[in-house]
Design an enzyme around this catalytic site. Structure first.
Site, mmCIF file in Angstrom:
data_model
loop_
_atom_site.group_PDB
_atom_site.id
_atom_site.type_symbol
_atom_site.label_atom_id
_atom_site.label_comp_id
_atom_site.label_asym_id
_atom_site.label_seq_id
_atom_site.Cartn_x
_atom_site.Cartn_y
_atom_site.Cartn_z
ATOM 1 N N ARG A 256 7.329 -21.667 -15.050
ATOM 2 C CA ARG A 256 8.218 -20.501 -15.093
ATOM 3 C C ARG A 256 9.304 -20.618 -14.020
ATOM 4 N NH1 ARG A 256 6.699 -16.322 -12.150
ATOM 5 N NH2 ARG A 256 4.537 -16.332 -12.813
ATOM 6 N N TYR B 72 29.887 -7.211 -27.818
ATOM 7 C CA TYR B 72 28.784 -7.501 -28.727
ATOM 8 C C TYR B 72 27.822 -6.299 -28.715
ATOM 9 C CZ TYR B 72 24.336 -9.478 -30.246
ATOM 10 O OH TYR B 72 23.149 -9.680 -30.875
ATOM 11 N N ASP C 189 31.372 -13.079 -20.566
ATOM 12 C CA ASP C 189 30.593 -13.651 -21.654
ATOM 13 C C ASP C 189 31.478 -14.690 -22.344
ATOM 14 O OD1 ASP C 189 29.327 -14.213 -24.089
ATOM 15 O OD2 ASP C 189 28.376 -12.242 -24.170
ATOM 16 N N LYS D 132 24.485 -20.307 -29.566
ATOM 17 C CA LYS D 132 25.694 -20.497 -30.375
ATOM 18 C C LYS D 132 26.271 -21.907 -30.192
ATOM 19 C CE LYS D 132 24.680 -16.358 -31.411
ATOM 20 N NZ LYS D 132 24.673 -15.324 -30.439
HETATM 21 N N1 PLP Z 1 26.965 -12.445 -26.359
HETATM 22 C C1 PLP Z 1 27.621 -12.612 -27.516
HETATM 23 C C2 PLP Z 1 29.118 -12.632 -27.503
HETATM 24 C C3 PLP Z 1 26.916 -12.743 -28.715
HETATM 25 O O1 PLP Z 1 27.585 -12.905 -29.865
HETATM 26 C C4 PLP Z 1 25.495 -12.707 -28.682
HETATM 27 C C5 PLP Z 1 24.710 -12.834 -29.913
HETATM 28 O O2 PLP Z 1 25.223 -12.831 -31.006
HETATM 29 C C6 PLP Z 1 24.856 -12.516 -27.458
HETATM 30 C C7 PLP Z 1 25.617 -12.415 -26.308
HETATM 31 C C8 PLP Z 1 23.356 -12.439 -27.369
HETATM 32 O O3 PLP Z 1 22.789 -13.715 -27.431
HETATM 33 P P1 PLP Z 1 21.292 -14.005 -27.947
HETATM 34 O O4 PLP Z 1 21.254 -13.651 -29.393
HETATM 35 O O5 PLP Z 1 21.122 -15.475 -27.674
HETATM 36 O O6 PLP Z 1 20.382 -13.161 -27.149
#
Ligand code: PLP
Length: 385
Positions: A51, A103, A175, A200
């Site tokens: 961990r 998001y 982000d 992604k």
């Molecule tokens: N940030 C953005 C811009 C996203 O599009 C997403 C998910 O679609 C996330 C964060 C969250 O990521 P995760 O699904 O890996 O938790």
């Protein structure tokens, strides 16, 4: 980014390769062990418990640190846990700014934490200069940005907002999921943290859920690593291995996917059944100049509105053959999603309206299929509206 990016490209392809002390394997071995032997009761080796640290996770973190020009990186179990992690640096009185069109998962996390009294949050439109300058009088502790935003591809001037944030003593987290470090490096633009859903573009093959947060300052990185271990949200060895494996082709994937996306965006822009295209690579897009300034390319995500409302959007989706209907993005395969019921289904109708998400909006992630086939697929589907 020029030459600097060229050497990063080479380092990324070879990250962790040829370092195996046991058998000289070219591809790094996967260390699944949850625990490691101590030499004596007072002496341990480099690793003790999975961990806290793991060789595969470390390799991935070091590579992301290099790509983002940071001082360190914490690899987490998902993008959401990376976003949540940064909030642990602040106490309950701290005010956090986030984009009103972020998001939906980020929106849900921050608004529910605020309801619990664990932090204070204000969602603002970062493109509204007056709203931004008024808001900063409230002295936020953390400013979260998402550029490009999901799903409307709105760009925020990271350098300008970072300057403003510094002037009131706030930290900035960006982000960077929609672009990856091969198209945008927030820390170079003045941000303190760059956050990814590695699910992604970084992993790029739609077979891992993961996250990462890269810090500019060592002290912040140490605090985040402490919290990640404390909370138990670090990424697994296998996922870390898979993500680094996917990242070796990140430059090649992004180059090819972006080149197709540009062709698709131009096709959409000229199509009579498409009323609006959101893609910062088009000169008609409000983010075009900013895209040239702070990104090294527009990326491969496009949103667009079809004429005729919900029924048209539904018909387009149902008649596509190449695009799969799924809420993620950034993989080698092209995906389409319907933000009002999928990625942003958790938001109320009012919040969606405020964020500009209409019922005829579609979002596409352009994959590695031939651009001719992708355009042909869209064209055939639009003909049926
Ligand atoms: N940030 C953005 C811009 C996203 O599009 C997403 C998910 O679609 C996330 C964060 C969250 O990521 P995760 O699904 O890996 O938790």
């Amino acid at each position: 980014m020029g030459e600097d990016m060229t050497s990063k490209r080479t380092s990324l392809v070879q990250a962790g390769m040829g370092d195996d002390p046991a058998y000289k394997s070219v591809s790094p071995p996967i260390y699944l062990s949850s625990t490691y032997c101590f030499d004596t009761i007072t002496q341990k080796g480099k690793y003790d418990y999975g961990r806290t640290a793991n060789p595969n996770r470390d390799e991935l973190a070091e590579t992301l640190t290099l790509l983002e020009n940071g001082s360190s990186c914490v690899v987490t179990s998902s993008g959401m846990s990376a976003i949540d992690l940064v909030t642990n640096l602040f106490n309950a009185d701290a005010l956090i700014f986030a984009p009103n069109d972020c998001y939906a998962g980020t929106h849900r996390l921050l608004s529910n934490r605020a309801e619990q009294g664990r932090l204070k949050v204000k969602f603002i439109d970062f493109l509204d200069v007056k709203e931004v300058s008024e808001a900063f009088k409230e002295k936020p502790a953390l400013v979260m940005l998402e550029s490009p935003s999901n799903p409307l591809m709105r760009l925020v001037d990271i350098q300008e907002i970072s300057k403003l944030a510094k002037s009131v003593g706030a930290l900035v987290a960006v982000d960077n999921t929609f672009l990856s470090p091969v198209r945008q490096r927030p820390l170079d633009l003045g941000a303190d943290f760059s956050i990814h859903s590695t699910t992604k573009y970084l992993n790029g093959h739609s077979d891992v859920v993961g996250g990462a947060i890269i810090s500019k300052k060592e002290d912040h990185g140490n605090q985040l690593a402490w919290w990640a271990n404390c909370l138990g949200i670090t990424g697994s060895p296998f996922d870390s291995f898979m993500t680094l494996r996917g990242m070796r082709t990140l430059h090649a994937r992004m180059d090819a996917q972006e080149s197709s996306a540009m062709k698709v965006a131009q096709f959409l822009y000229n199509h009579p059944k498409i009323s609006k295209v959101y893609y910062p690579g088009l000169p008609s897009d409000p983010g075009y100049n900013l895209c040239k300034k702070q990104q090294s390319g527009p990326g491969a995500m496009i949103s667009f509105e079809v004429i005729g409302g919900f029924n048209s959007a539904k018909s387009v989706i149902e008649n596509l053959k190449i695009f799969q209907l799924a809420p993620s993005l950034g993989g080698v395969e092209s995906l389409i999603s319907y933000p009002p019921t999928m990625t942003h289904g958790g938001m109320s109708e009012t919040l969606r309206r405020d964020a500009g998400i209409k019922e005829n909006l579609l979002r596409i992630s352009i994959g590695l299929e031939s651009s001719e086939d992708i355009i042909q697929d869209l064209s055939a589907s639009f003909a049926l509206i």
